[in-house]
Design a protein around this motif. Structure first.
Motif, short mmCIF file in Angstrom:
data_model
loop_
_atom_site.label_atom_id
_atom_site.label_comp_id
_atom_site.label_asym_id
_atom_site.label_seq_id
_atom_site.Cartn_x
_atom_site.Cartn_y
_atom_site.Cartn_z
N THR A 74 0.90 -1.02 -0.06
CA THR A 74 0.10 -0.05 -0.01
C THR A 74 0.82 1.22 -0.05
N ASP A 75 0.29 2.32 -0.43
CA ASP A 75 1.12 3.45 -0.50
C ASP A 75 1.38 4.07 1.05
N TRP A 76 0.75 3.35 2.13
CA TRP A 76 0.70 3.77 3.36
C TRP A 76 2.20 3.56 3.95
N ARG A 77 2.78 2.68 3.18
CA ARG A 77 3.99 2.05 3.61
C ARG A 77 5.27 3.20 3.47
N ARG A 78 4.77 4.18 2.57
CA ARG A 78 5.73 5.11 1.88
C ARG A 78 5.82 6.29 2.86
N VAL A 79 4.80 6.38 3.91
CA VAL A 79 4.41 7.66 4.91
C VAL A 79 4.77 6.99 6.24
N ALA A 80 6.02 7.40 6.79
CA ALA A 80 6.18 6.69 8.09
C ALA A 80 5.24 6.97 9.09
#
Length: 94
Positions: A74-80
């Motif tokens: 998920t793109d959530w993994r890219r935002v700490a």
């Protein structure tokens, strides 16, 4: 038959003969079950960015039943901050 002065070598046994070991077998590779988890539209189906308990419960049931590992896709993994939120929530749900 024996020829004078020579020794005969024992005859090779076939694989099915008693006393002969079968060649070692290659072990089966370990099976790893993996769930590639997206968050938006799967665990978070609202406009508030909240992870939904009912969906987390379903995910836990699947993981428990299968022994699968969860990989965030998920793109959530890219935002700490979002990644930390997902990981901490998944830990809480087991």
């Amino acid at each position: 038959e024996k020829v004078r002065g020579e020794r005969l070598l024992p005859r090779p046994r076939s694989a099915g003969s008693p006393g002969r070991r079968a060649p070692p077998r290659m072990s089966e590779p370990a099976t790893i079950r993996v769930i590639f988890l997206d968050i938006d539209g799967v665990i978070c189906c609202n406009s508030y960015g909240r992870l939904e308990e009912a969906k987390l419960d379903l995910l836990r049931q699947v993981v428990t039943a299968t022994g699968a590992k969860v990989v965030l896709s998920t793109d959530w993994r890219r935002v700490a901050q979002l990644k930390a939120q997902v990981i901490n929530t998944l830990k809480l749900y087991g």
